[in-house]
Design an enzyme around this catalytic site. Sequence first.
Site, PDB file in Angstrom:
ATOM      1  CG  HIS A 112     -27.203  -9.583 -26.786  1.00  0.00           C
ATOM      2  ND1 HIS A 112     -28.441  -9.233 -26.333  1.00  0.00           N
ATOM      3  CD2 HIS A 112     -26.345  -9.318 -25.769  1.00  0.00           C
ATOM      4  CE1 HIS A 112     -28.349  -8.767 -25.100  1.00  0.00           C
ATOM      5  NE2 HIS A 112     -27.083  -8.812 -24.724  1.00  0.00           N
ATOM      6  CG  ASP A 189     -26.357  -5.958 -32.091  1.00  0.00           C
ATOM      7  OD1 ASP A 189     -25.808  -4.930 -31.655  1.00  0.00           O
ATOM      8  OD2 ASP A 189     -26.659  -6.933 -31.382  1.00  0.00           O
ATOM      9  CE  LYS A 215     -23.994  -3.430 -24.899  1.00  0.00           C
ATOM     10  NZ  LYS A 215     -23.780  -4.261 -23.711  1.00  0.00           N
ATOM     11  CB  CYS A 355     -27.551 -11.778 -23.246  1.00  0.00           C
ATOM     12  SG  CYS A 355     -27.851 -10.911 -21.723  1.00  0.00           S
TER      13      CYS A 355
HETATM   14  C1  LIG Z   1     -24.010  -7.635 -29.459  1.00  0.00           C
HETATM   15  C2  LIG Z   1     -24.985  -7.013 -28.511  1.00  0.00           C
HETATM   16  N1  LIG Z   1     -26.211  -6.718 -28.932  1.00  0.00           N
HETATM   17  C3  LIG Z   1     -27.108  -6.136 -28.125  1.00  0.00           C
HETATM   18  C4  LIG Z   1     -26.831  -5.852 -26.823  1.00  0.00           C
HETATM   19  C5  LIG Z   1     -27.880  -5.241 -25.966  1.00  0.00           C
HETATM   20  O1  LIG Z   1     -27.517  -3.973 -25.585  1.00  0.00           O
HETATM   21  P1  LIG Z   1     -28.381  -3.170 -24.524  1.00  0.00           P
HETATM   22  O2  LIG Z   1     -28.401  -4.000 -23.293  1.00  0.00           O
HETATM   23  O3  LIG Z   1     -27.656  -1.891 -24.368  1.00  0.00           O
HETATM   24  O4  LIG Z   1     -29.733  -3.015 -25.121  1.00  0.00           O
HETATM   25  C6  LIG Z   1     -25.566  -6.148 -26.324  1.00  0.00           C
HETATM   26  C7  LIG Z   1     -25.190  -5.859 -24.927  1.00  0.00           C
HETATM   27  O5  LIG Z   1     -25.239  -6.578 -24.007  1.00  0.00           O
HETATM   28  C8  LIG Z   1     -24.624  -6.749 -27.193  1.00  0.00           C
HETATM   29  O6  LIG Z   1     -23.408  -7.060 -26.744  1.00  0.00           O
END
Ligand SMILES: Cc1ncc(COP(=O)(O)O)c(C=O)c1O
Lengths: 399, 142
Positions: A112, A189, A215, A355
Amino acid sequence: MKDRYPIFNQHKDLVYLDTAATSQTPDSVINALQNFSETAVGSPHRGLHQMSIKATEAYLASKLKVARFLNVPASHEVIYVKSTTEGMNLLSFSLRELVQREHNIVIPITSHHANILPWQRLAEGSGMELRYVEGDETPTYQHAYWEEAVDQNTDIVSVPWVTNGLGIDYCVHHIVDLAKANKAISIIDGAQIVAHQQIDLTHLDPDFFLFSGHKMYGPQGIGAVIGRRQLLEKMSPYQVGGDMIEFVTKKTATFAEIPKKFEAGTQNVLGAVGLGAAIDFLESIGMDKVSQHEAAILKYAFERFKAHPHITVYGPDSLSRRKGLIVFNINGVHPHDVASLLDDLNIAIRAGHHCCQPLNTYFQVPATCRISFGLYNSKADIDALMDGIAQVLEVFQIE
Amino acid sequence: MNRDLYNAVVMEHALNRKNHREIKNPTHIERGFNPSCGDDLTLMVRIADGKVEDAGYIGHGCAISKAAISIMIDQILGRSVEEAAEIAKIYLAMIRGEHPGDESIGDLVVFETLKNMPARVKCGTLGAHCVKLIADKVNQEN
Ligand SMILES: Cc1ncc(COP(=O)(O)O)c(C=O)c1O
């Protein structure tokens, strides 16, 4: 399960297949948020009055729930942040004094943006190399690709446990061990795993583990960095200001102990309360049941998709390495058109780059559709989706 | 309903490759990119004597972005640069909800419902922005 989520009273026909972006909120979490707002609002760690003390207690109680839920080892500390993104920014900033020029940072291409941009910035500012692991998107985990990337000069290995852009379940214990063998800092992560299976951080023992509350059926605006105290002690604070200090003079300051050193300013107590309630909710169901429920839906959807002549599924061609979501395209139809047409039918899916632009470039697919699952989903949702896809094909005159 | 936007006119342009082609000797080329979804369309025009003599687009995008640029091409073909710029201006104002759609922009009125579809505005306006940028460049050249 749907009856535990008030959103489905307001939107009776909603087929929500975007839990990987953000999950819906169960009644018990909503009640906890309301109850706290009505009974205990105060600034944590500061005031001497009753309300402040209650807020402090609620905040600490929430952290104890996180520690128990993830079996956080005694060597580690729970730090609350806004989200996984903020957690990665914290790490990439605060670790900068513990890394060396010309050393490297290793992440997979499936990351991400939250696991890419902070490291790009660290690499740029410190003269490090940012290395991508590519190729490990196959039906089985390919340790060789990781061994090739991680070496004696690797200072950081940061990996999503499950990638939101493909739904691959990485065998993170191998990756943590590899990082350790090379004296690199391991970061996981956990955004796409926490709500989906039992996690044992004592067993896994990574240096850092991050996740977001929104999430995992909690509210937006709360997440955590769980970190090894030994490292946290050597790291400088990410933000400075109130609450994180010991002594402040006109020109200097000394910092409070961990975790406060990393929690500047008034903290999100309401978010912490909601996160705690979300953990209670998941535990009341049982993480084994949660995993089984989602695995059944994933299998059902995966098989329907694979058998469909107009659907291309991305990622490993096997269920054993998949978790929680499916990334796909309807051949000949742009994902945004798919999502808009399904939205008419109250079916919510994600469309775009999720993303993960480097991953899109790597696969040479500019955009994809994604469905992801939560406790409120059932096979009937997949049936509704398949009917919806048939309508999309009709609009595009594809037979 | 979003589906109303996927009507016969729009689908005809989205599926038909009439304007989806490289043109000969383009005088102006403008690439429109929508990072959130990867729409990536390039408008090519040949301007002679202040008129749009030929126009086409290349690239990939969703049905809405492709149909909007394709219908835009139909509207600006044979017109003066000023007229083309005016069409793009009225079109963009229509989607912002500031101007009712009327016959001055021809079939482009089918996109009026985009004013109620914030998620798709960027798709539908990619082509119009390209026209506007090309017109600005032509004006600077003169
Ligand atoms: C694998 C992963 N890492 C990081 C994130 C970032 O999360 P957040 O937007 O809650 O900071 C997401 C969510 O979109 C994700 O799916």
